[in-house]
Design an enzyme around this catalytic site. Sequence first.
Site, short mmCIF file in Angstrom:
data_model
loop_
_atom_site.label_atom_id
_atom_site.label_comp_id
_atom_site.label_asym_id
_atom_site.label_seq_id
_atom_site.Cartn_x
_atom_site.Cartn_y
_atom_site.Cartn_z
N TYR A 127 0.81 -1.21 0.22
CA TYR A 127 -0.05 0.17 0.02
C TYR A 127 0.86 1.40 0.07
O TYR A 127 2.02 1.15 0.14
CB TYR A 127 -0.91 0.04 1.19
CG TYR A 127 -0.28 0.30 2.59
CD1 TYR A 127 0.68 -0.49 3.09
CD2 TYR A 127 -0.50 1.58 3.35
CE1 TYR A 127 1.16 -0.28 4.53
CE2 TYR A 127 0.10 1.84 4.25
CZ TYR A 127 0.92 1.07 4.91
OH TYR A 127 1.53 1.05 6.25
N ARG A 158 7.99 4.12 -4.87
CA ARG A 158 8.05 3.11 -3.71
C ARG A 158 7.07 1.86 -3.97
O ARG A 158 7.37 0.55 -3.53
CB ARG A 158 8.10 3.85 -2.40
CG ARG A 158 8.41 2.83 -1.15
CD ARG A 158 8.18 3.42 -0.04
NE ARG A 158 6.99 3.98 0.54
CZ ARG A 158 6.56 4.78 1.52
NH1 ARG A 158 7.56 5.28 2.22
NH2 ARG A 158 5.44 5.55 1.67
N LYS A 209 6.48 -2.02 1.93
CA LYS A 209 5.30 -1.26 2.43
C LYS A 209 4.27 -2.42 2.20
O LYS A 209 3.23 -2.04 1.58
CB LYS A 209 5.11 0.09 1.78
CG LYS A 209 4.11 0.82 2.87
CD LYS A 209 4.12 2.34 2.36
CE LYS A 209 3.20 3.18 3.13
NZ LYS A 209 3.27 3.21 4.68
N GLU A 218 12.43 2.52 14.05
CA GLU A 218 11.66 3.71 13.56
C GLU A 218 10.30 3.53 14.48
O GLU A 218 10.57 2.97 15.29
CB GLU A 218 10.97 3.48 12.12
CG GLU A 218 10.52 2.09 11.95
CD GLU A 218 10.29 1.89 10.15
OE1 GLU A 218 10.11 2.92 9.63
OE2 GLU A 218 10.19 0.79 9.96
N LEU A 278 11.22 1.11 6.91
CA LEU A 278 10.40 1.56 5.71
C LEU A 278 11.35 2.81 5.14
O LEU A 278 11.64 3.76 5.97
CB LEU A 278 9.08 1.97 6.00
CG LEU A 278 8.33 2.17 4.72
CD1 LEU A 278 7.73 0.92 3.92
CD2 LEU A 278 7.15 3.16 5.05
N1 PDD Z 1 2.87 5.15 7.14
N2 PDD Z 1 7.72 3.93 8.81
C1 PDD Z 1 6.66 3.19 8.68
C2 PDD Z 1 6.59 1.77 9.57
C3 PDD Z 1 5.39 3.48 8.19
O1 PDD Z 1 4.38 2.85 8.12
C4 PDD Z 1 5.41 4.81 7.37
C5 PDD Z 1 4.18 5.45 6.73
C6 PDD Z 1 6.74 5.47 7.53
C7 PDD Z 1 6.68 6.97 6.95
O2 PDD Z 1 6.89 6.89 5.49
P1 PDD Z 1 6.34 7.96 4.64
O3 PDD Z 1 7.12 9.22 4.95
O4 PDD Z 1 6.53 7.55 3.33
O5 PDD Z 1 4.64 8.42 4.88
C8 PDD Z 1 7.89 4.98 8.37
C9 PDD Z 1 1.86 5.64 6.72
C10 PDD Z 1 1.65 7.00 6.83
C11 PDD Z 1 0.69 4.75 7.22
O6 PDD Z 1 0.78 3.43 7.26
O7 PDD Z 1 -0.51 5.23 7.33
#
Ligand code: PDD
Length: 289
Positions: free
Chosen positions: A33, A52, A148, A181, A206
């Site tokens: 996703y 990504r 992801k 993270e 991620l």
């Molecule tokens: N989450 N790490 C994890 C485990 C995440 O699920 C996310 C994003 C990030 C940050 O990635 P980005 O900057 O590309 O949003 C880091 C999204 C927002 C979610 O699951 O809703």
Amino acid sequence: MSRIAYVNGRYLPLAEAAVSAEDRGFQFGDGVYEVVHLHRGRFTDEDRHLARLDRSLGELRIPWPIGRAVLPGVIREVVSRNRLRANGLIYIQVTRGAARREHYFPAAISPTLVVMARALPAYPKDVDAWATGIITGPDQRWARRDIKSVNLLANVLAKQAAKEAGAFEMALVDGDGMITECASSNLWIVDEVGVLRTRALGHEILPGCTRAALADMLAPERITLAERAFSLDELLRAREVFLTSATSFVRPVIKINGAAVADGKVGDITRRLFAAFSRHVQGDLSNAA
Ligand code: PDD
């Protein structure tokens, strides 16, 4: 007005938008996703998110459900049908598809694509009001966190634990006592000697699109980044802590496990990066349409 979702070629009211009970996303979490932020008709880091998605699909050997070049049009159509003009998010999910339940990849199967949109509260103006608290806990996820995938059980449990503790996020600690993270965001610190640090990319985290965009904004701010993991202990002794994600942007962390980070106020570097990211979302050169 009812919300509209795109499911495998059709735009449907959310109540009618459904996938098969045999969808592998439902049965195995066999899918990926993306979450993309939308600010007044402008997508934040759209190209990074689509790149990504392409990578996640490739790693799991799921083919593109529609041409890659066609997806931006579908996303825009979903936004338009939901009349989303202010702050919002786009959710894109691709699964391997629906087939009789067998663990291995079924032979004849086409991937499932769902695109949804929803409104978000206005973009935060006040960095102090945007500051939040986190807790810490064990990283219980699988070994390929760089993909992801919709396998988010450990993330869900971590977020729930945070919520029950009155916090926004959980910083995840690996088996070596190092922070990977947070459950749904990347984590950054300004360490005891003033160095901005976040964990280097690898299978353990991620590769956040917000992380990448922010890293590109550091040179004009004359801030250097050390992509070097920090321990739980270093996190607790940091001068500044903030997290990044598509929906959190740059979010200051001023409390960890109930205790103040440094003096409990938003630090200078966090403040500057919040402002830089806010310009980025509004379409400066780093996020031009
Ligand atoms: N989450 N790490 C994890 C485990 C995440 O699920 C996310 C994003 C990030 C940050 O990635 P980005 O900057 O590309 O949003 C880091 C999204 C927002 C979610 O699951 O809703």
